[in-house]
Design a protein around this motif. Structure first.
Motif, PDB file in Angstrom:
ATOM      1  N   LEU A  58       2.002   9.864 -10.459  1.00 53.58           N
ATOM      2  CA  LEU A  58       1.113   9.993 -11.611  1.00 53.58           C
ATOM      3  C   LEU A  58       0.172  11.183 -11.499  1.00 53.58           C
ATOM      4  O   LEU A  58      -0.140  11.834 -12.501  1.00 53.58           O
ATOM      5  CB  LEU A  58       0.293   8.712 -11.773  1.00 53.58           C
ATOM      6  N   GLN A  59      -0.291  11.492 -10.308  1.00 48.56           N
ATOM      7  CA  GLN A  59      -1.360  12.473 -10.150  1.00 48.56           C
ATOM      8  C   GLN A  59      -0.900  13.835  -9.663  1.00 48.56           C
ATOM      9  O   GLN A  59      -1.580  14.835  -9.908  1.00 48.56           O
ATOM     10  CB  GLN A  59      -2.425  11.918  -9.194  1.00 48.56           C
ATOM     11  N   ASP A  60       0.231  13.878  -8.965  1.00 54.02           N
ATOM     12  CA  ASP A  60       0.701  15.143  -8.388  1.00 54.02           C
ATOM     13  C   ASP A  60       1.835  15.693  -9.249  1.00 54.02           C
ATOM     14  O   ASP A  60       3.010  15.451  -8.992  1.00 54.02           O
ATOM     15  CB  ASP A  60       1.164  14.906  -6.944  1.00 54.02           C
ATOM     16  N   ARG A  61       1.470  16.435 -10.308  1.00 52.65           N
ATOM     17  CA  ARG A  61       2.475  16.933 -11.231  1.00 52.65           C
ATOM     18  C   ARG A  61       3.470  17.912 -10.588  1.00 52.65           C
ATOM     19  O   ARG A  61       4.661  17.879 -10.923  1.00 52.65           O
ATOM     20  CB  ARG A  61       1.801  17.556 -12.450  1.00 52.65           C
ATOM     21  N   PRO A  62       3.060  18.793  -9.680  1.00 57.58           N
ATOM     22  CA  PRO A  62       4.053  19.638  -9.013  1.00 57.58           C
ATOM     23  C   PRO A  62       5.083  18.808  -8.239  1.00 57.58           C
ATOM     24  O   PRO A  62       6.286  19.110  -8.279  1.00 57.58           O
ATOM     25  CB  PRO A  62       3.206  20.504  -8.073  1.00 57.58           C
ATOM     26  N   PHE A  63       4.618  17.755  -7.552  1.00 62.32           N
ATOM     27  CA  PHE A  63       5.542  16.873  -6.833  1.00 62.32           C
ATOM     28  C   PHE A  63       6.509  16.204  -7.810  1.00 62.32           C
ATOM     29  O   PHE A  63       7.715  16.145  -7.575  1.00 62.32           O
ATOM     30  CB  PHE A  63       4.753  15.816  -6.067  1.00 62.32           C
ATOM     31  N   LEU A  64       5.978  15.725  -8.929  1.00 66.00           N
ATOM     32  CA  LEU A  64       6.811  15.069  -9.928  1.00 66.00           C
ATOM     33  C   LEU A  64       7.836  16.039 -10.499  1.00 66.00           C
ATOM     34  O   LEU A  64       9.007  15.688 -10.692  1.00 66.00           O
ATOM     35  CB  LEU A  64       5.928  14.509 -11.049  1.00 66.00           C
ATOM     36  N   GLY A  65       7.410  17.264 -10.758  1.00 72.40           N
ATOM     37  CA  GLY A  65       8.328  18.265 -11.291  1.00 72.40           C
ATOM     38  C   GLY A  65       9.459  18.563 -10.324  1.00 72.40           C
ATOM     39  O   GLY A  65      10.624  18.688 -10.738  1.00 72.40           O
ATOM     40  N   ALA A  94      12.769   7.440  -3.204  1.00 65.80           N
ATOM     41  CA  ALA A  94      11.695   6.495  -2.886  1.00 65.80           C
ATOM     42  C   ALA A  94      11.628   6.223  -1.397  1.00 65.80           C
ATOM     43  O   ALA A  94      10.546   6.164  -0.804  1.00 65.80           O
ATOM     44  CB  ALA A  94      11.918   5.201  -3.647  1.00 65.80           C
ATOM     45  N   ARG A  95      12.795   6.082  -0.778  1.00 68.23           N
ATOM     46  CA  ARG A  95      12.842   5.791   0.665  1.00 68.23           C
ATOM     47  C   ARG A  95      12.173   6.900   1.462  1.00 68.23           C
ATOM     48  O   ARG A  95      11.466   6.632   2.455  1.00 68.23           O
ATOM     49  CB  ARG A  95      14.300   5.598   1.101  1.00 68.23           C
ATOM     50  N   GLN A  96      12.380   8.129   1.069  1.00 65.91           N
ATOM     51  CA  GLN A  96      11.761   9.250   1.775  1.00 65.91           C
ATOM     52  C   GLN A  96      10.242   9.173   1.750  1.00 65.91           C
ATOM     53  O   GLN A  96       9.571   9.578   2.709  1.00 65.91           O
ATOM     54  CB  GLN A  96      12.208  10.573   1.155  1.00 65.91           C
ATOM     55  N   GLN A  97       9.682   8.619   0.665  1.00 69.39           N
ATOM     56  CA  GLN A  97       8.248   8.608   0.494  1.00 69.39           C
ATOM     57  C   GLN A  97       7.583   7.385   1.123  1.00 69.39           C
ATOM     58  O   GLN A  97       6.404   7.449   1.482  1.00 69.39           O
ATOM     59  CB  GLN A  97       7.901   8.638  -0.998  1.00 69.39           C
ATOM     60  N   GLU A 107       0.818  -1.212   0.000  1.00 66.21           N
ATOM     61  CA  GLU A 107       0.000   0.000   0.000  1.00 66.21           C
ATOM     62  C   GLU A 107       0.855   1.266   0.000  1.00 66.21           C
ATOM     63  O   GLU A 107       0.478   2.292  -0.575  1.00 66.21           O
ATOM     64  CB  GLU A 107      -0.957   0.014   1.191  1.00 66.21           C
ATOM     65  N   LYS A 108       2.041   1.207   0.615  1.00 69.58           N
ATOM     66  CA  LYS A 108       2.935   2.368   0.597  1.00 69.58           C
ATOM     67  C   LYS A 108       3.537   2.570  -0.792  1.00 69.58           C
ATOM     68  O   LYS A 108       3.653   3.703  -1.264  1.00 69.58           O
ATOM     69  CB  LYS A 108       4.032   2.196   1.648  1.00 69.58           C
ATOM     70  N   SER A 109       3.930   1.476  -1.423  1.00 71.35           N
ATOM     71  CA  SER A 109       4.446   1.587  -2.793  1.00 71.35           C
ATOM     72  C   SER A 109       3.382   2.143  -3.717  1.00 71.35           C
ATOM     73  O   SER A 109       3.650   3.018  -4.554  1.00 71.35           O
ATOM     74  CB  SER A 109       4.902   0.215  -3.291  1.00 71.35           C
ATOM     75  N   ALA A 110       2.145   1.644  -3.567  1.00 65.97           N
ATOM     76  CA  ALA A 110       1.049   2.088  -4.427  1.00 65.97           C
ATOM     77  C   ALA A 110       0.780   3.579  -4.248  1.00 65.97           C
ATOM     78  O   ALA A 110       0.529   4.303  -5.218  1.00 65.97           O
ATOM     79  CB  ALA A 110      -0.208   1.279  -4.129  1.00 65.97           C
ATOM     80  N   ALA A 111       0.829   4.046  -3.010  1.00 66.57           N
ATOM     81  CA  ALA A 111       0.568   5.463  -2.739  1.00 66.57           C
ATOM     82  C   ALA A 111       1.646   6.345  -3.373  1.00 66.57           C
ATOM     83  O   ALA A 111       1.347   7.408  -3.942  1.00 66.57           O
ATOM     84  CB  ALA A 111       0.505   5.704  -1.236  1.00 66.57           C
ATOM     85  N   PHE A 112       2.895   5.905  -3.304  1.00 65.89           N
ATOM     86  CA  PHE A 112       3.990   6.667  -3.900  1.00 65.89           C
ATOM     87  C   PHE A 112       3.853   6.733  -5.417  1.00 65.89           C
ATOM     88  O   PHE A 112       3.977   7.802  -6.024  1.00 65.89           O
ATOM     89  CB  PHE A 112       5.319   6.032  -3.502  1.00 65.89           C
TER      90      PHE A 112
END
Length: 485
Positions: free
Chosen positions: A411-418, A480-483, A401-406
């Protein structure tokens, strides 16, 4: 009688072609019950009758595998079927035997994962089960609701097959490649706890090579061809320095993934091994997951490259579609190096029949055969494909569930991805075929993906140099570890 314990949040999950989880949760009623469910599926659709009610059972060298295999045999007998005990043997040898004689099979193996885990791989007579079969097994498991083991289930003795599956597997490759095909080569065989550790030596010597057994283990060692242990890499370099070896070869635990190092002890990436194999077999079409190196298309070695999700069922589906579309010679492979032969190959009057399941022996022999035929070392053969430097590793014990949330956030949070890819110049392309594969504006690739059969989050990267790839991998793992921590 054994009774079903309460496994809240059980580790048992279906992944590639079967079930995996902790031995403490599998070795008992679950192994028995899922085998009964598989048997009911075979009985209801007529597959059991077509196989004269026979089912093959094989296993790897884990300490828990013999006991679980006996439970599988007991479940088959309880279901009115006949279990044929094939003992310890490579998964592709078991699958090959089943396909030759039209017999379904169960392989008790956890493949490359640690010894405290194990699994069941299910095969129809035609090959690996698909996702529809998986759903059918789960439905039968729920419907049957088995809560206890019958008396004596752990002591059931099964019949033996009519002929030796390992001998047939060995002869398959001796016949195709031919006596003397590897003459002049000296090949180290890292045996560890691979179930193929003896048959590899036998095949290499049968083809004229001098095989040097190395590192045979008395306990199970989880060799993951996509995330090598530092000690395995160090061993290979040491052996290469101490002896004049043309290559060092090995497999994972159940021998469906190869491990090949060049004369310096440097391991070749699995997707590069797959490309060398496909090229050696004259493939016009390759089918491979999105995790394989992005240089495959640019190499110009293959007419058609089909990309899939990670997992042999998806590669098999892609190979079937390719053959239906008229492809002449189809080879599938995964980034872990496991090669699936999607069509018959004829060379020099010898025929190698299709084997659409992951196999380690074929890529080992193709790579070594290329060294002999071209008269060039493995390192040079690999360089011909112009692969980008790649690396991969994983974060262990990450709840799904943690991997899925990350991944969903990517995919959905473009500012985070940027913000995440800002150090790489931003995002140039995104592929969500399996996980999230990001191509940065500087041309580098970072791919985050949850494992389908273990509580792990995998990270794959591509860069211009090996040093940069390792730095990028560490960066990706840290992000990834941070998330998910």
């Amino acid at each position: 009688m054994d009774h079903l314990p309460d496994f809240a949040g059980s580790s048992l999950k279906f992944g590639t072609s079967g079930l995996r989880g902790l031995v403490a949760e599998l070795n008992g009623i679950p192994a028995f019950a899922y085998t009964c469910a598989f048997a009911e599926m075979l009985k209801k659709d007529g597959s059991a009758a077509a196989a004269r009610n026979r089912v093959l059972v094989g296993r790897d060298l884990r300490e828990s595998s013999p006991d679980i295999a006996r439970l599988c045999g007991a479940a088959l007998r309880e279901s009115g079927l006949v279990a044929l005990d094939c003992g310890a043997l490579p998964t592709p040898a078991l699958a090959y035997h089943g396909m030759r004689f039209g017999i379904p099979a169960i392989m008790v193996t956890g493949s490359h994962i640690p010894e405290e885990r194990n699994g069941l791989k299910f095969y129809r007579a035609q090959g690996e089960i698909d996702k529809a079969d998986e759903a059918a097994i789960l439905a039968w498991h729920a419907k049957m609701n088995i809560l206890r083991l019958p008396e004596g289930a752990r002591t059931v003795r099964s019949q033996s097959p009519d002929c030796d599956p390992i001998a047939a597997y060995r002869e398959r490759y001796l016949d195709f490649f031919g006596t003397g095909a590897l003459a002049g080569l000296t090949v180290g065989v890292y045996q560890h706890s691979s179930v193929a550790r003896d048959v590899i030596v036998q095949v290499l010597e049968g083809l004229g090579a001098r095989a040097v057994p190395l590192g045979r283990a008395s306990r199970f060692i989880p060799v993951d061809t996509e995330a090598l242990r530092m000690e395995d890499e160090a061993l290979a370099r040491t052996w290469a320095a101490e002896q004049a070896l043309d290559a060092i070869v090995s497999t994972d635990g159940d021998a469906d993934r190869p491990l090949i190092a060049d004369a310096s002890g440097t391991f070749l990436r699995g997707d590069l091994v797959g490309a060398i194999t496909a090229n050696d077999l004259g493939a016009d079409t390759i089918v491979t997951p999105v995790t394989s190196n992005s240089a495959l298309e640019a190499s110009g070695a293959f007419e058609t490259v089909i990309r899939t999700r990670v997992g042999s069922p998806y590669v098999i589906e892609g190979m079937l579609e390719a053959t239906r579309s008229g492809a002449r010679a189809v080879v599938g492979f995964e980034a872990n190096g496991g090669v699936l032969l999607g069509s018959d190959i004829v060379r020099g009057g010898r025929k190698l029949t299709a084997l659409p399941t992951r196999d380690a022996m074929l890529p080992i022999l193709c790579a070594l055969g290329q060294v002999v035929r071209q008269g060039r070392p493995l390192a040079q053969l690999g360089a011909d494909f112009g692969f980008k430097a790649a690396a991969s590793n994983r974060l262990k014990d990450i709840p799904s569930e943690k991997s899925a949330a990350f991944l969903l956030q990517l995919l959905q949070d473009r500012p985070f991805l940027g913000r995440l890819l800002l150090p790489l110049g931003g995002v140039a392309a995104l592929d969500d075929k399996d996980g999230v594969r990001l191509t940065a504006r500087n041309g580098e690739v970072v791919h985050f993906r949850a494992s389908g059969n273990a509580p792990e989050l995998r990270v794959y990267v591509e860069a211009a140099t090996p040093e940069r790839a390792e730095d990028l991998l560490e960066w990706g793992l840290a992000q990834a570890r941070q998330q998910v921590a």
